[in-house]
Design a protein around this motif. Structure first.
Motif, PDB file in Angstrom:
ATOM      1  N   VAL A   1       0.975   4.038  -3.099  1.00  0.00           N
ATOM      2  CA  VAL A   1       0.393   5.632  -2.867  1.00  0.00           C
ATOM      3  C   VAL A   1       1.320   6.291  -3.779  1.00  0.00           C
ATOM      4  CG1 VAL A   1       0.290   7.378  -1.211  1.00  0.00           C
ATOM      5  CG2 VAL A   1      -0.812   5.319  -0.909  1.00  0.00           C
TER       6      VAL A   1
ATOM      7  N   LEU B   1       1.888   4.275   6.500  1.00  0.00           N
ATOM      8  CA  LEU B   1       1.506   2.988   6.329  1.00  0.00           C
ATOM      9  C   LEU B   1       2.940   1.960   6.463  1.00  0.00           C
ATOM     10  CD1 LEU B   1      -0.349   3.578   2.747  1.00  0.00           C
ATOM     11  CD2 LEU B   1      -1.246   2.405   4.970  1.00  0.00           C
TER      12      LEU B   1
ATOM     13  N   PRO C   1      -4.857  -1.748  -4.654  1.00  0.00           N
ATOM     14  CA  PRO C   1      -4.780  -2.428  -3.600  1.00  0.00           C
ATOM     15  C   PRO C   1      -4.824  -3.933  -3.722  1.00  0.00           C
ATOM     16  CG  PRO C   1      -5.244  -0.281  -3.031  1.00  0.00           C
ATOM     17  CD  PRO C   1      -5.307  -0.329  -4.435  1.00  0.00           C
TER      18      PRO C   1
ATOM     19  N   SER D   1       2.469   7.093   2.716  1.00  0.00           N
ATOM     20  CA  SER D   1       3.466   5.915   2.410  1.00  0.00           C
ATOM     21  C   SER D   1       4.243   5.802   3.788  1.00  0.00           C
ATOM     22  CB  SER D   1       4.418   6.191   1.367  1.00  0.00           C
ATOM     23  OG  SER D   1       5.307   5.207   1.339  1.00  0.00           O
TER      24      SER D   1
ATOM     25  N   LEU E   1       0.918  -1.325   0.033  1.00  0.00           N
ATOM     26  CA  LEU E   1      -0.027  -0.083   0.020  1.00  0.00           C
ATOM     27  C   LEU E   1       0.697   1.151  -0.280  1.00  0.00           C
ATOM     28  CD1 LEU E   1      -2.822  -1.116   2.677  1.00  0.00           C
ATOM     29  CD2 LEU E   1      -2.890  -0.691   0.140  1.00  0.00           C
TER      30      LEU E   1
ATOM     31  N   SER F   1      -6.450  -2.323   2.881  1.00  0.00           N
ATOM     32  CA  SER F   1      -6.462  -2.412   1.407  1.00  0.00           C
ATOM     33  C   SER F   1      -7.969  -1.941   0.772  1.00  0.00           C
ATOM     34  CB  SER F   1      -6.093  -3.984   1.190  1.00  0.00           C
ATOM     35  OG  SER F   1      -4.729  -4.240   1.564  1.00  0.00           O
TER      36      SER F   1
ATOM     37  N   GLY G   1      -7.947   1.621   0.935  1.00  0.00           N
ATOM     38  CA  GLY G   1      -7.170   2.231  -0.136  1.00  0.00           C
ATOM     39  C   GLY G   1      -7.690   1.921  -1.465  1.00  0.00           C
TER      40      GLY G   1
ATOM     41  N   GLY H   1      -8.694  10.258  -5.114  1.00  0.00           N
ATOM     42  CA  GLY H   1      -7.869   8.952  -5.791  1.00  0.00           C
ATOM     43  C   GLY H   1      -7.913   9.518  -7.298  1.00  0.00           C
TER      44      GLY H   1
END
Length: 343
Positions: free
Chosen positions: A84, A246, A291, A243, A80, A199, A202, A212
């Motif tokens: 990103v 995560l 994802p 990032s 993930l 996920s 995402g 997005g």
């Protein structure tokens, strides 16, 4: 001066509007087999291992090892984190070391310095986010090559993790803290559900929200996105920060699940992550980093490795398998992208 003003006015008039949000179709007629070909390969691979070693492979513990392993959960969070930055056209080689930093900070503060677990977790996650922000600022504001920046950051973070841990594996995190991720539900640990939930969130954000759409717009053409009024620099830096977040969460869950962490092992996560992310572009949404495709790819690769280990291949098999998988995944990703652009 008047000429410049007229030129800028013309540019402003001709600047395109931000892309309107539209809910994309995930499955079109005739494309299901292409989108889920890897799932079919996964089924065939599982059947192959079952035929060769039915006594060993047809065990509940085998499926728990595939879906419930801390490594698989860490790979999903790293995947993930990589997606990103990939979506906005950036690159990050420091994700594994950033996860390793978070996984090292928690036991260092909790075990060596007596901090409460919650405080150690908070510091670890914040540290990973700061790493992401620093990466973003250097890459975006100073316009330095992201490969150079993140490769240097990866080496720096590994050195810091070895320094604060005295190059040792630190263990001793309480069992109560481990219960946050190791408690089982329907035979699988909570860590599996955390990774799956992250996920899904995402996938929803990247597929069904204006944010997005804007992130993908930046990745495809940042200059046009800037003219459309999208804050390109802010979102690029934000992608690096997300990032880092995560990576931090993945590192925390990893060390809580294991109860200890060896900082020198961080690099082993990088190659499998890249393999899963690129292979995932051939699943669910062909030609796109997504994802859900990455999650399927992670467990496909986990199944392949575990099956080879059951067959008696150990040691070198992981490097060979993941290396071959990465080359195959990049090839498949490139071919799928070309096909989608032509179609």
């Amino acid at each position: 001066m008047p000429q410049r003003e007229s030129e800028s006015s013309a540019i402003a008039v001709e600047a395109p509007e931000p892309p309107a949000f539209t809910s994309p179709r995930l499955v079109s007629v005739g494309s299901i087999s292409g989108r889920f070909a890897v799932v079919g390969m996964w089924v065939l691979l599982t059947a192959f291992y079952m035929l060769l070693r039915p006594a060993a492979f047809l065990q509940p513990g085998t499926y728990r090892a595939i879906f419930g392993s801390q490594q698989g959960q860490a790979l999903i969070f790293l995947g993930l984190a990589l997606i990103v930055v990939f979506v906005v056209g950036e690159f990050d080689l420091s994700i594994a070391s950033n996860l390793g930093l978070a996984a090292t900070v928690v036991p260092v503060l909790n075990v060596l310095h007596g901090w409460p677990v919650a405080a150690a977790v908070a510091v670890a996650v914040v540290a990973s986010v700061v790493v992401g922000v620093v990466n973003g600022l250097i890459v975006v504001k100073l316009q330095i090559n992201p490969i150079v920046v993140t490769l240097g950051m990866a080496t720096l973070l590994l050195g810091i993790a070895l320094l604060i841990s005295h190059a040792n594996t630190i263990s001793g995190i309480s069992a109560g803290a481990a219960a946050v991720t190791n408690t089982t539900v329907l035979g699988l640990p909570l860590g599996f559900y955390y990774a799956l939930a992250a996920s899904i969130v995402g996938f929803y954000v990247l597929t069904f929200t204006p944010l997005g759409q804007h992130l993908r717009f930046i990745g495809s053409n940042p200059e046009v996105a800037r003219l459309a009024g999208i804050p390109v620099s802010t979102l690029r830096i934000g992608a690096y920060a997300a990032s880092g977040l995560l990576c931090g969460v993945g590192g925390v869950l990893l060390v809580l699940g294991l109860g200890s962490y060896d900082p020198s092992s961080s690099g082993a996560f990088l190659l499998p992550t890249f393999s899963a992310v690129f292979l995932g572009t051939a699943i669910v949404q062909p030609g796109r980093f997504n994802p859900l495709g990455m999650v399927i790819a992670v467990y496909f690769l986990q199944t392949g490795i575990l099956g080879l280990q059951i067959l008696g291949f150990t040691g070198w098999v992981s490097d060979v398998f993941y290396g071959a998988a990465l080359m195959l995944a990049v090839t498949v990703s490139t071919l799928v992208l070309r096909r989608s652009q032509q179609g």
